[in-house]
Design an enzyme around this catalytic site. Structure first.
Site, PDB file in Angstrom:
ATOM      1  CG  PHE A 135      38.267-152.178 -56.810  1.00  0.00           C
ATOM      2  CD1 PHE A 135      38.410-151.386 -56.489  1.00  0.00           C
ATOM      3  CD2 PHE A 135      37.271-152.341 -58.308  1.00  0.00           C
ATOM      4  CE1 PHE A 135      37.690-149.588 -56.996  1.00  0.00           C
ATOM      5  CE2 PHE A 135      37.443-151.289 -58.825  1.00  0.00           C
ATOM      6  CZ  PHE A 135      37.710-149.929 -57.938  1.00  0.00           C
ATOM      7  CG  ASP A 219      33.474-157.936 -59.747  1.00  0.00           C
ATOM      8  OD1 ASP A 219      33.720-157.501 -60.866  1.00  0.00           O
ATOM      9  OD2 ASP A 219      33.147-157.041 -58.602  1.00  0.00           O
ATOM     10  CE  LYS A 248      37.927-152.429 -64.874  1.00  0.00           C
ATOM     11  NZ  LYS A 248      37.160-152.506 -63.923  1.00  0.00           N
TER      12      LYS A 248
HETATM   13  C1  LIG Z   1      36.838-151.993 -62.510  1.00  0.00           C
HETATM   14  C2  LIG Z   1      36.357-152.755 -61.183  1.00  0.00           C
HETATM   15  C3  LIG Z   1      34.971-152.371 -60.787  1.00  0.00           C
HETATM   16  C4  LIG Z   1      34.005-150.907 -61.187  1.00  0.00           C
HETATM   17  O1  LIG Z   1      33.984-150.981 -62.196  1.00  0.00           O
HETATM   18  P1  LIG Z   1      33.414-149.320 -62.354  1.00  0.00           P
HETATM   19  O2  LIG Z   1      32.588-150.012 -64.028  1.00  0.00           O
HETATM   20  O3  LIG Z   1      34.322-148.833 -62.897  1.00  0.00           O
HETATM   21  O4  LIG Z   1      32.168-149.505 -62.013  1.00  0.00           O
HETATM   22  C5  LIG Z   1      34.561-153.989 -60.444  1.00  0.00           C
HETATM   23  N1  LIG Z   1      34.790-154.585 -60.059  1.00  0.00           N
HETATM   24  C6  LIG Z   1      36.322-155.407 -60.939  1.00  0.00           C
HETATM   25  C7  LIG Z   1      36.732-156.801 -60.376  1.00  0.00           C
HETATM   26  C8  LIG Z   1      36.758-154.753 -61.265  1.00  0.00           C
HETATM   27  O5  LIG Z   1      37.846-155.040 -61.953  1.00  0.00           O
END
Ligand SMILES: *Cc1c(COP(=O)(O)O)cnc(C)c1O
Length: 415
Positions: A135, A219, A248
């Site tokens: 994701f 990521d 986050k």
């Molecule tokens: C939450 C998340 C995203 C997306 O972040 P947003 O601020 O919701 O756009 C991308 N990669 C990972 C691993 C995530 O947990």
């Protein structure tokens, strides 16, 4: 009392199902709903509220900066922006050559990573490798790197060049060659259900990307800012990536994202090649710098490791037959279930006053604030045990034992 539900149904875009509660206030690891009921928040806005709710350091930083300078555009620099960039370079160990670009969300950080990969690859290297179950966000570029077909299908065609492969070293060896611009991975796949990479994967990915001249992009949007018991998840493996993406937890609830680059990747963006009106604004960077400062000063990276181990022990001691394993690291925890009852457990927990989340039908995700202590863990034990007991009572024993010790998406449950 469903007045607010009616309002939500009438006025909000239907991109999510019915909201679970109307929350009106938060303090520390607790939030309150419109009826004054208190919940222990062990989701923290999906691994976002690193310091919990209304932390004095957060409140002070946002108030002070709001009264000082909020937005100026990227024609100008500001002291908090420079302080945060320097802090991120230090924490990420980039050395002098590292560079930081600020966005306003995780998806935007990954869009910058996508463009970084294109700048690096050019016409000769059109391929970007991402992992099954990954994701990376919901904007078009980040969505192209997200694995779940159901998320991508309504929006085809995707930006080109992205391939998804199984998260095994063998699959990467087979897929990579000199036409690959970048490999992007999450150290722990949070949205997939808190699924760890195989042992040694990042080291192998580093060796293979280096050999073939591809970027290794990590990521760290969910795993960063201390959540796994290291500043960034990749640091458990002792590798040096080409870029990490953040969001986050670095903002503690304020919307901010970033990409931090290492070495030669730091020179790929040139004037005009990327930008954001709000990215790196004084308010967001002041708050994130204060949040990361508090994580450093209060030893919350160490606390995440310590409290994470305690939460795992609690879950094991509760000893529910529904629980077949605990995945994750530090305070990013996935409770693997013997049956697809995560939704029922989350609902029961909420009725009892505990917020956790169903990362998938057979995994409960736990991601509390990084500054929880003995009191919060004791409260969690009581509430989570009660929620599990409620669902045990209503789940046929056969269902709990016949599906075996696997999760729907990964089939992998480390002891
Ligand atoms: C939450 C998340 C995203 C997306 O972040 P947003 O601020 O919701 O756009 C991308 N990669 C990972 C691993 C995530 O947990």
């Amino acid at each position: 009392m469903s007045g607010w539900q009616d309002d939500a149904q009438r006025d909000l875009i239907k991109n999510v199902g019915p909201r679970m509660e109307l929350l009106t206030r938060g303090e520390g690891a607790h939030v309150w709903d419109g009826d004054g009921r208190r919940y222990l928040d062990f989701l923290a806005g999906i691994a976002v509220n690193s310091l919990g709710h209304a932390h004095p350091v957060f409140v002070e930083a946002i108030s002070r900066q709001a009264a000082t300078l909020v937005h100026i555009s990227n024609y100008f620099a500001s002291p908090p922006q420079l302080a945060l960039a320097a802090r991120l370079k230090r924490l990420a160990g980039t050395g002098e050559e590292g560079r930081v670009y600020f966005s306003n969300s995780g998806a935007e950080a990954n869009e910058a990573a996508f463009k970084l990969a294109r700048l690096h690859g050019g016409a000769a290297r059109p391929r970007i490798i991402a992992l099954d179950n990954a994701f990376h966000g919901r904007t078009m570029g980040s969505l192209a790197m997200t694995a779940k077909l159901a998320m991508r299908e309504p929006f085809l065609p995707m930006p080109g060049g992205v391939e998804h492969i199984p998260a095994t070293i063998e699959a990467l060896e087979a897929a990579i060659d000199d036409s690959v611009a970048a490999v992007i991975v999450e150290p722990i796949q949070g949205e997939a259900g808190v699924v760890e990479l195989p042992e040694g994967y990042l080291a192998a990915a580093r060796a293979l990307t280096t050999k073939h001249g591809a970027l290794l992009i990590i990521d760290e949007i969910q795993t960063g800012a201390g959540r796994t018991g290291a500043w960034f998840g990749y640091q458990h493996e002792g590798i040096v990536p080409d870029a990490i993406t953040l969001a986050k937890g670095i903002g503690g609830g304020f919307p901010i994202g970033a990409i931090v680059t290492y070495g030669a990747a730091s020179q790929l963006f040139t004037p005009g090649s990327h930008g954001s009106t709000y990215g790196g604004n004084p308010l967001g960077t002041a708050v994130a710098d204060a949040v990361l400062g508090e994580i450093e000063n209060a030893g919350l990276v160490e606390n995440a490791a310590l409290r994470g181990a305690q939460v795992r022990t609690v879950i094991e001691e509760v000893g529910s037959p529904l629980v077949v394993g605990v995945r994750g690291r530090g305070l990013l925890i996935g409770v693997a279930l013997a049956a697809p009852v995560a939704g029922e457990i989350v609902a029961a927990a909420q009725r009892l006053g505990l917020i956790v989340n169903a990362a998938n039908p057979s995994t409960v995700r736990i991601a509390p604030p990084l500054n929880i202590g003995d009191a919060e863990i004791a409260e969690f034990r009581t509430l989570f045990a009660a929620a599990l007991a409620e669902v045990e009572a209503s789940t046929p024993a056969a269902a709990a034992s016949s599906t075996g010790a696997t999760t729907a998406d990964s089939g992998k449950v480390p002891a």
